[in-house]
Design a protein around this motif. Sequence first.
Motif, PDB file in Angstrom:
ATOM      1  N   GLY A 212       0.806  -1.216   0.000  1.00 53.95           N
ATOM      2  CA  GLY A 212       0.000   0.000   0.000  1.00 53.95           C
ATOM      3  C   GLY A 212       0.837   1.262   0.000  1.00 53.95           C
ATOM      4  N   MET A 213       1.837   1.318   0.860  1.00 52.58           N
ATOM      5  CA  MET A 213       2.667   2.508   0.927  1.00 52.58           C
ATOM      6  C   MET A 213       3.557   2.633  -0.307  1.00 52.58           C
ATOM      7  SD  MET A 213       1.467   3.811   3.630  1.00 52.58           S
ATOM      8  CE  MET A 213       2.535   5.238   3.813  1.00 52.58           C
ATOM      9  N   ARG A 214       3.941   1.488  -0.883  1.00 50.89           N
ATOM     10  CA  ARG A 214       4.717   1.521  -2.113  1.00 50.89           C
ATOM     11  C   ARG A 214       3.900   2.161  -3.242  1.00 50.89           C
ATOM     12  NH1 ARG A 214       9.328   1.965  -2.717  1.00 50.89           N
ATOM     13  NH2 ARG A 214       8.546   3.705  -3.936  1.00 50.89           N
ATOM     14  N   LEU A 215       2.618   1.790  -3.320  1.00 47.11           N
ATOM     15  CA  LEU A 215       1.736   2.367  -4.333  1.00 47.11           C
ATOM     16  C   LEU A 215       1.552   3.866  -4.098  1.00 47.11           C
ATOM     17  CD1 LEU A 215      -1.023  -0.394  -4.611  1.00 47.11           C
ATOM     18  CD2 LEU A 215       0.596   0.279  -6.401  1.00 47.11           C
ATOM     19  N   LEU A 216       1.408   4.268  -2.838  1.00 47.19           N
ATOM     20  CA  LEU A 216       1.255   5.697  -2.527  1.00 47.19           C
ATOM     21  C   LEU A 216       2.470   6.490  -3.003  1.00 47.19           C
ATOM     22  CD1 LEU A 216      -0.306   5.853   1.066  1.00 47.19           C
ATOM     23  CD2 LEU A 216      -1.434   6.216  -1.134  1.00 47.19           C
ATOM     24  N   CYS A 219       2.628   6.581  -7.096  1.00 48.68           N
ATOM     25  CA  CYS A 219       1.696   7.485  -7.779  1.00 48.68           C
ATOM     26  C   CYS A 219       1.893   8.939  -7.346  1.00 48.68           C
ATOM     27  CB  CYS A 219       0.249   7.061  -7.554  1.00 48.68           C
ATOM     28  SG  CYS A 219      -0.352   7.302  -5.872  1.00 48.68           S
ATOM     29  N   GLY A 220       2.754   9.166  -6.349  1.00 48.01           N
ATOM     30  CA  GLY A 220       3.058  10.529  -5.914  1.00 48.01           C
ATOM     31  C   GLY A 220       2.195  11.056  -4.795  1.00 48.01           C
ATOM     32  N   LEU A 221       1.272  10.235  -4.281  1.00 45.45           N
ATOM     33  CA  LEU A 221       0.413  10.709  -3.190  1.00 45.45           C
ATOM     34  C   LEU A 221       1.205  10.942  -1.903  1.00 45.45           C
ATOM     35  CD1 LEU A 221      -2.818   8.567  -3.685  1.00 45.45           C
ATOM     36  CD2 LEU A 221      -2.694  11.068  -3.711  1.00 45.45           C
ATOM     37  N   MET A 222       2.266  10.154  -1.684  1.00 43.39           N
ATOM     38  CA  MET A 222       3.068  10.304  -0.464  1.00 43.39           C
ATOM     39  C   MET A 222       3.592  11.723  -0.321  1.00 43.39           C
ATOM     40  SD  MET A 222       3.655   7.724   1.728  1.00 43.39           S
ATOM     41  CE  MET A 222       5.351   7.726   2.290  1.00 43.39           C
ATOM     42  N   LYS A 223       3.980  12.321  -1.423  1.00 42.97           N
ATOM     43  CA  LYS A 223       4.543  13.679  -1.410  1.00 42.97           C
ATOM     44  C   LYS A 223       3.567  14.679  -0.812  1.00 42.97           C
ATOM     45  CE  LYS A 223       6.073  17.283  -4.642  1.00 42.97           C
ATOM     46  NZ  LYS A 223       6.322  17.600  -6.070  1.00 42.97           N
ATOM     47  N   TYR A 224       2.265  14.447  -1.022  1.00 40.51           N
ATOM     48  CA  TYR A 224       1.265  15.391  -0.547  1.00 40.51           C
ATOM     49  C   TYR A 224       0.666  14.989   0.797  1.00 40.51           C
ATOM     50  CZ  TYR A 224       1.808  17.242  -5.195  1.00 40.51           C
ATOM     51  OH  TYR A 224       2.349  17.783  -6.338  1.00 40.51           O
ATOM     52  N   ILE A 225       0.792  13.714   1.156  1.00 39.38           N
ATOM     53  CA  ILE A 225       0.344  13.279   2.489  1.00 39.38           C
ATOM     54  C   ILE A 225       1.399  13.629   3.528  1.00 39.38           C
ATOM     55  CG2 ILE A 225      -0.262  11.278   3.899  1.00 39.38           C
ATOM     56  CD1 ILE A 225      -1.286   9.937   1.336  1.00 39.38           C
ATOM     57  N   PHE A 226       2.675  13.480   3.150  1.00 41.56           N
ATOM     58  CA  PHE A 226       3.800  13.807   4.037  1.00 41.56           C
ATOM     59  C   PHE A 226       4.676  14.869   3.366  1.00 41.56           C
ATOM     60  CE2 PHE A 226       2.696   9.419   5.187  1.00 41.56           C
ATOM     61  CZ  PHE A 226       2.603   9.512   6.572  1.00 41.56           C
ATOM     62  N   PRO A 227       4.172  16.075   3.184  1.00 44.31           N
ATOM     63  CA  PRO A 227       4.962  17.100   2.488  1.00 44.31           C
ATOM     64  C   PRO A 227       6.193  17.545   3.264  1.00 44.31           C
ATOM     65  CG  PRO A 227       3.002  18.078   3.467  1.00 44.31           C
ATOM     66  CD  PRO A 227       2.860  16.593   3.621  1.00 44.31           C
ATOM     67  N   TRP A 228       6.272  17.159   4.543  1.00 46.62           N
ATOM     68  CA  TRP A 228       7.392  17.578   5.388  1.00 46.62           C
ATOM     69  C   TRP A 228       8.595  16.652   5.204  1.00 46.62           C
ATOM     70  CZ3 TRP A 228       2.735  15.639   7.091  1.00 46.62           C
ATOM     71  CH2 TRP A 228       1.723  16.580   7.267  1.00 46.62           C
ATOM     72  N   CYS A 229       8.407  15.519   4.533  1.00 48.19           N
ATOM     73  CA  CYS A 229       9.450  14.503   4.436  1.00 48.19           C
ATOM     74  C   CYS A 229      10.025  14.455   3.021  1.00 48.19           C
ATOM     75  CB  CYS A 229       8.894  13.130   4.800  1.00 48.19           C
ATOM     76  SG  CYS A 229       7.977  13.095   6.364  1.00 48.19           S
ATOM     77  N   SER A 230      11.288  14.101   2.928  1.00 48.54           N
ATOM     78  CA  SER A 230      11.929  13.986   1.621  1.00 48.54           C
ATOM     79  C   SER A 230      11.628  12.613   1.013  1.00 48.54           C
ATOM     80  CB  SER A 230      13.440  14.141   1.769  1.00 48.54           C
ATOM     81  OG  SER A 230      13.980  13.018   2.455  1.00 48.54           O
ATOM     82  N   PRO A 231      11.704  12.487  -0.304  1.00 45.82           N
ATOM     83  CA  PRO A 231      11.497  11.181  -0.954  1.00 45.82           C
ATOM     84  C   PRO A 231      12.449  10.109  -0.428  1.00 45.82           C
ATOM     85  CG  PRO A 231      11.442  12.940  -2.584  1.00 45.82           C
ATOM     86  CD  PRO A 231      11.893  13.567  -1.286  1.00 45.82           C
ATOM     87  N   GLU A 232      13.685  10.509  -0.088  1.00 44.16           N
ATOM     88  CA  GLU A 232      14.645   9.539   0.446  1.00 44.16           C
ATOM     89  C   GLU A 232      14.165   8.966   1.775  1.00 44.16           C
ATOM     90  OE1 GLU A 232      16.313  12.070  -2.489  1.00 44.16           O
ATOM     91  OE2 GLU A 232      15.453  12.652  -0.550  1.00 44.16           O
ATOM     92  N   CYS A 233      13.581   9.835   2.617  1.00 47.95           N
ATOM     93  CA  CYS A 233      13.040   9.370   3.900  1.00 47.95           C
ATOM     94  C   CYS A 233      11.842   8.451   3.676  1.00 47.95           C
ATOM     95  CB  CYS A 233      12.644  10.559   4.763  1.00 47.95           C
ATOM     96  SG  CYS A 233      14.052  11.511   5.386  1.00 47.95           S
TER      97      CYS A 233
END
Length: 412
Positions: A212-216, A219-233
């Motif tokens: 589930g989190m891999r899919l998020l 598709c780029g949703l993680m960037k907007y759910i956790f805008p405070w975190c970097s992609p590396e994190c």
Amino acid sequence: MSEENRQAAMKVIEILHEAGFQGLWAGGCVRDMLMGVEPQDYDIATDAYPEQVGKLFRRTLMVGAQFGVVVVLIGNVQIEVATFRSEGGYADGRRPDSIEFTDAKEDALRRDFTINGMFYDPIADEVLDYVGGRHDLEGRVIRAIGDAEARFGEDHLRMLRAVRFAARLGYVIESKTWQAICKHRMRISMISAERVAMELEKILVHESRHTGMRLLADCGLMKYIFPWCSPECHEEGIELLKYIRGEVDLGLGLAMILIAEEVEDVGQICRELKLSNDVRKKGHWLAAGMAKLAGDMPLSKGRLKRWLANEWFGDLRRLMRARNEQLGESNEAMDRLAEQIEELGDEEITPVPILNGNDLMALGIKPGPGLGAMFDKVYLAQLEGEIVDKGQAEEMVRKCKVQSAKCEDGEV
């Protein structure tokens, strides 16, 4: 409970039919039934108007009547009964601006995904499928009904739901549906943090959490759910999910996702997500505990008891084991810790303190930080087994006072 729910839903259907109305099971319960899974909840769709439903049943809640929804109470079970409807625009990306009562086919066309858009008539034993849901169930596909962009425009949270269903069921998201999510992913920022957190929890607590989190992320949703975190994190946290086993609650799940963040940032991120104090405290405690426990090991008996007294210590151990596996590091220290816990046997973890605050003040310890520090020192000695009665504890306090006075006078 599921059987009780089913019987209550059948009773509602029978009463609707006896009154000359159509009554159908709708949505998720039909999907589950066709998959061979016992539904936990049953929603009903009908051509009866809300006021007609209200007159047919003795106990109802009319809280959603303006949207065509009435909650019928049968014993201890609540059954949601919704009038077939089509919906107008969605200015807020969540609720329809207007509704119009219609028939079953039109009602199906306004729903989110084909596998959730079917009806079942339990009296006629007939599935009504106007959207190709059975075909997509067989093909293990998550597909938006009709225009995917329109469906996600109506309720932006549906993008998260698509990911959750795909992960939990092991299905693939159909290409146009996936493209629509990728295109409109930034709209998730328009949804309240509370609603996002509820969907996030459903993803993280399930055994398919890594998928589930891999899919998020993909598709780029993680960037907007956790805008405070970097992609590396993000990547570190998602990778860590592979190594956790068994049940996971939201606090532990977040601690894993935020594993690469600074400890002081974890609590703030939980606040931004509008999570409960308990979830926020647990997430922060686990993040802080990682370094602290590693620094304490090997643990003395007293310090081990201190850790064991915390309700979240078990999850901290699981988190540390998972992290070690992820990093390819030895779990030898964690294995020794497990042995130490076994060696404690039935020994009491949180005995009543031999000395309390009043006892310490009677011995001349002034109120303030020094009192707390002294209490901790004496209690730790008690947990270690170094003192066993009040006389020994008082003697320890007196010696500490003498030593403290010598330090203040400049003696070594």
